[in-house]
Write a protein that holds these residues in place. Sequence first.
Motif, PDB file in Angstrom:
ATOM      1  N   LEU A 292      19.893  10.848  59.764  1.00  0.00           N
ATOM      2  CA  LEU A 292      19.729   9.386  59.775  1.00  0.00           C
ATOM      3  C   LEU A 292      18.274   8.934  59.647  1.00  0.00           C
ATOM      4  O   LEU A 292      17.978   7.752  59.755  1.00  0.00           O
ATOM      5  N   SER A 293      17.366   9.871  59.373  1.00  0.00           N
ATOM      6  CA  SER A 293      15.956   9.456  59.312  1.00  0.00           C
ATOM      7  C   SER A 293      15.549   8.980  57.922  1.00  0.00           C
ATOM      8  O   SER A 293      14.474   8.435  57.740  1.00  0.00           O
ATOM      9  N   SER A 294      16.378   9.218  56.914  1.00  0.00           N
ATOM     10  CA  SER A 294      15.930   8.850  55.570  1.00  0.00           C
ATOM     11  C   SER A 294      17.001   8.075  54.828  1.00  0.00           C
ATOM     12  O   SER A 294      17.819   8.651  54.153  1.00  0.00           O
ATOM     13  N   TRP A 295      17.003   6.782  55.008  1.00  0.00           N
ATOM     14  CA  TRP A 295      17.950   5.970  54.261  1.00  0.00           C
ATOM     15  C   TRP A 295      17.353   4.585  54.137  1.00  0.00           C
ATOM     16  O   TRP A 295      16.379   4.249  54.814  1.00  0.00           O
ATOM     17  N   ASN A 296      17.889   3.767  53.246  1.00  0.00           N
ATOM     18  CA  ASN A 296      17.567   2.347  53.259  1.00  0.00           C
ATOM     19  C   ASN A 296      18.824   1.570  52.897  1.00  0.00           C
ATOM     20  O   ASN A 296      19.899   2.166  52.768  1.00  0.00           O
ATOM     21  N   PRO A 330       7.646   7.070  38.605  1.00  0.00           N
ATOM     22  CA  PRO A 330       7.022   8.274  39.158  1.00  0.00           C
ATOM     23  C   PRO A 330       7.602   8.569  40.546  1.00  0.00           C
ATOM     24  O   PRO A 330       7.722   7.661  41.367  1.00  0.00           O
ATOM     25  N   VAL A 331       7.950   9.835  40.758  1.00  0.00           N
ATOM     26  CA  VAL A 331       8.631  10.213  41.999  1.00  0.00           C
ATOM     27  C   VAL A 331       7.836   9.787  43.232  1.00  0.00           C
ATOM     28  O   VAL A 331       8.394   9.315  44.220  1.00  0.00           O
ATOM     29  N   GLU A 332       6.507   9.908  43.134  1.00  0.00           N
ATOM     30  CA  GLU A 332       5.687   9.611  44.312  1.00  0.00           C
ATOM     31  C   GLU A 332       5.720   8.128  44.683  1.00  0.00           C
ATOM     32  O   GLU A 332       5.313   7.751  45.768  1.00  0.00           O
ATOM     33  N   GLU A 333       6.221   7.282  43.776  1.00  0.00           N
ATOM     34  CA  GLU A 333       6.303   5.851  44.099  1.00  0.00           C
ATOM     35  C   GLU A 333       7.635   5.479  44.761  1.00  0.00           C
ATOM     36  O   GLU A 333       7.839   4.339  45.156  1.00  0.00           O
ATOM     37  N   LEU A 334       8.553   6.431  44.856  1.00  0.00           N
ATOM     38  CA  LEU A 334       9.855   6.127  45.441  1.00  0.00           C
ATOM     39  C   LEU A 334       9.800   6.207  46.966  1.00  0.00           C
ATOM     40  O   LEU A 334       9.087   7.039  47.514  1.00  0.00           O
ATOM     41  N   PRO A 335      10.578   5.343  47.645  1.00  0.00           N
ATOM     42  CA  PRO A 335      10.633   5.454  49.106  1.00  0.00           C
ATOM     43  C   PRO A 335      11.300   6.770  49.500  1.00  0.00           C
ATOM     44  O   PRO A 335      12.044   7.357  48.702  1.00  0.00           O
ATOM     45  N   PRO A 336      11.035   7.253  50.713  1.00  0.00           N
ATOM     46  CA  PRO A 336      11.550   8.573  51.110  1.00  0.00           C
ATOM     47  C   PRO A 336      13.040   8.553  51.434  1.00  0.00           C
ATOM     48  O   PRO A 336      13.429   8.596  52.583  1.00  0.00           O
ATOM     49  N   THR A 337      13.874   8.471  50.410  1.00  0.00           N
ATOM     50  CA  THR A 337      15.318   8.523  50.614  1.00  0.00           C
ATOM     51  C   THR A 337      15.864   9.740  49.876  1.00  0.00           C
ATOM     52  O   THR A 337      15.121  10.493  49.262  1.00  0.00           O
ATOM     53  N   ALA A 338      17.188   9.873  49.908  1.00  0.00           N
ATOM     54  CA  ALA A 338      17.848  10.984  49.218  1.00  0.00           C
ATOM     55  C   ALA A 338      17.546  10.946  47.721  1.00  0.00           C
ATOM     56  O   ALA A 338      17.471  11.996  47.069  1.00  0.00           O
TER      57      ALA A 338
END
Lengths: 400, 79
Positions: A292-296, A330-338
């Motif tokens: 549950l730590s990585s979702w939006n 770019p991947v690095e611009e994505l929020p930390p989700t699945a």
Amino acid sequence: MRPGKFVVDVDYAQFYKQGQRIGGDVFLYSRNPEKNRIVCTLSDGLGSGVKANVLASMTAHMAQKLSFSPINAVHSAEIIMNTLPVCKERKISYSTFSIIQILLGEQDGITAQLIEYDNPRMFLFDRSVSVPVEQKRIILDRPAACKDESLSWSSVGLENGCRLIMMTDGVTQSGLGTHRYPLGWRRSAVESFIQQLLKEDEDISSKELARAIIQKARALDAGLPKDDITCAVVTVRRPRDLIIATGPPYRESDDAALVEQVMDFQGKKIISGGTTAQIFSRECHEEVRVDLSSWNADIPPASSMKGVDLVTEGMLTLNRVAVELERRTPVEELPPTAVRSYLELLLSSDRVFFVVGTTINEAHQDPNIPFEIGIRRTIIHRIRTVLEDSYLKETSLSYL
Amino acid sequence: MKIELCMGSSCFARGNAAVLEALELYASQHEDCEIVLAGHLCLRECSKGPNIRIDGELCQGLGPREVISRLKQLQESKP
């Protein structure tokens, strides 16, 4: 999917000149429909900003088009040179270019033709050793130019572990005028830098290597690039494989076969879908834990299971993966989700094997839930198409 | 109190994303409540979702506000 033992990993990295929002360096790469030829072009337009971008784009697009035509490489380059205008004031060409034409042979032979015009000379590395490339100079007849114009042409065989590295002068001239580099970083120092990087990590991806080079160049410009800085890398290596299992098989009797196929796979593994994950959990007697730590609000959380690199929810996550791939975010611009973890795994792989179960979840047909929860096969088709066309990945698909 | 939320596609889209957000907020404001949140894979009750389980009891079709008031009720009824 090509049966060969090796794949060609092409990527690049770029900074624009400080204060510019558009670049005068243009890098393009594409593959023919028969998938036996890859062409990469790096072009540097005179000056910077919009004018340079138009010139460089024109050059790079011409080079790409001609390289896929039956016209030979040198003749193609001559056509480009003779089409490019010569600057009235400076009497030099508006745009420089380097072209790599890679031919993938039937039996694992990979050859590359290199055509270079006024960009810094490319490097050929065999693992961490820089290999000199013998060049043939071709003199061109261009009456408007102030100097003898020449192209250089070479042909090299590429083995596993070989890399071609091309860059614009924003790299070799970075740091120009500073106390330490009065004449800029220069090709030989760039060569030593690359050698060092490759000694430290022989398996570094094309993307990471290109990025490390441009970051160093920008640092030499004190963090404010004085010119567009671009570096592109072509790496020949053993393929990195990824298998994606998504959707429960149509017949329950195929569950065990699906699990076996995935768990015996040599490479990374993703399970895309909660019900699919439950099948794996049941067959492997391994617990699936929801993290549950990585979702939006848009993307449900990922889960974890022993022996699998990533377990995600199915349709919402897959849909967003398709969207972000299509946008080339770019991947690095994505929020930390699945979705981010998903893209990281996809983009660091060369070959992606999809195993799609075709059972439909009736509840997904409810008109009150988002349309993104659509048909699995359609979304997988979108992901495959963008992976093949925009990221030059090889993919395969099987239904269960 | 253990609250399990179905994080399957359908439940997530039908409202459990908002329910989880509301519960996380509630839990952070009521640290004395000892709420344990856990995600769950598809509970196979998609058509009646969103589904959650409060201490093992399945609760269906509740939105964030309803879940919070149910939670308050349960806490008040506790001795």
